[in-house]
Design a protein around this motif. Structure first.
Motif, PDB file in Angstrom:
ATOM      1  N   LYS A  44       0.838  -1.202   0.000  1.00 17.85           N
ATOM      2  CA  LYS A  44       0.000   0.000   0.000  1.00 17.85           C
ATOM      3  C   LYS A  44       0.877   1.257   0.000  1.00 17.85           C
ATOM      4  CE  LYS A  44      -1.985   1.483   3.851  1.00 17.85           C
ATOM      5  NZ  LYS A  44      -2.868   1.650   5.006  1.00 17.85           N
ATOM      6  N   HIS A  45       1.933   1.249   0.791  1.00 20.80           N
ATOM      7  CA  HIS A  45       2.806   2.414   0.886  1.00 20.80           C
ATOM      8  C   HIS A  45       3.730   2.522  -0.325  1.00 20.80           C
ATOM      9  CE1 HIS A  45       1.101   3.219   4.705  1.00 20.80           C
ATOM     10  NE2 HIS A  45       1.488   2.056   5.186  1.00 20.80           N
ATOM     11  N   ALA A  48       1.752   4.113  -2.978  1.00 14.93           N
ATOM     12  CA  ALA A  48       1.627   5.561  -2.749  1.00 14.93           C
ATOM     13  C   ALA A  48       2.896   6.289  -3.180  1.00 14.93           C
ATOM     14  CB  ALA A  48       1.316   5.842  -1.280  1.00 14.93           C
ATOM     15  N   ALA A  82       3.477  11.718   0.438  1.00 10.67           N
ATOM     16  CA  ALA A  82       3.017  10.584  -0.360  1.00 10.67           C
ATOM     17  C   ALA A  82       2.262   9.583   0.503  1.00 10.67           C
ATOM     18  CB  ALA A  82       4.205   9.903  -1.044  1.00 10.67           C
ATOM     19  N   VAL A  83       2.747   9.352   1.703  1.00 14.50           N
ATOM     20  CA  VAL A  83       2.151   8.345   2.584  1.00 14.50           C
ATOM     21  C   VAL A  83       0.976   8.909   3.376  1.00 14.50           C
ATOM     22  CG1 VAL A  83       2.602   6.837   4.570  1.00 14.50           C
ATOM     23  CG2 VAL A  83       4.293   7.022   2.734  1.00 14.50           C
TER      24      VAL A  83
END
Length: 172
Positions: A44-45, A48, A82-83
């Motif tokens: 998920k990260h 991103a 971004a995260v």
């Protein structure tokens, strides 16, 4: 202020990927294993970071992740945004207007002083993160990190790097 654990994971992954040479990649599952994270959580990260243009995802059986631009051009603020997203950490809900003794709306024409102070502090914090480059973190680690940790990092990269160079064409 509390940042999510994903920020730490994202910075560590980006720092490791900064150690890659050429156009090599490291698979996401290897990064997850290295940091003791769930692959789905880390993915998920990594997605991103890819969407933000910090990482590049290379598909296929020999694919993986690499930095999308030089580490000198990536700030800690880039990674945090971004995260975590770009919304301010402090969100004023104007609770001063909910009091039983609240005044008419005309009494609240000036911005909330608490909100103003918090946003001013966040601007300074973001400025400090913008000044911190991924390349500086990597250089500090290589120069001042425990030699065992530096060697372990280099060993991880050597074991998991995937070359993306095409094999030279054979001459007949």
């Amino acid at each position: 202020m509390k940042l999510g654990d994903g920020v730490e994971a994202a910075i560590h992954c980006a720092a490791l990927l900064a150690g890659l040479e050429d156009d090599a990649t490291i698979p996401g599952f290897a990064l997850a294993e290295e940091f003791g994270l769930s692959p789905s959580y880390l993915l998920k990260h990594l997605k991103a970071l890819t969407a933000a243009g910090i990482l590049q995802s290379v598909p296929g059986p020999s694919g993986g992740y690499r930095l999308a631009k030089p580490a000198e051009r990536i700030s800690l603020l880039d990674i945090v945004l971004a995260v975590e997203g770009s919304q301010p950490a402090f969100r004023c809900c104007e609770i001063r207007r909910r009091s039983p003794s609240r005044l008419p709306a005309t009494a609240y024409t000036k911005p909330c002083g608490i909100n103003t102070a918090m946003l001013r502090a966040e601007k300074v914090w973001r400025g400090a993160l913008a000044a911190e480059r991924l390349s500086d973190i990597v250089a500090w680690f290589q120069a001042d990190g425990d030699p065992r940790a530096v060697a372990a990092s280099q060993s991880f990269i050597a074991r998991h790097r995937r070359s993306q160079r095409s094999a030279p064409a054979r001459q007949s």
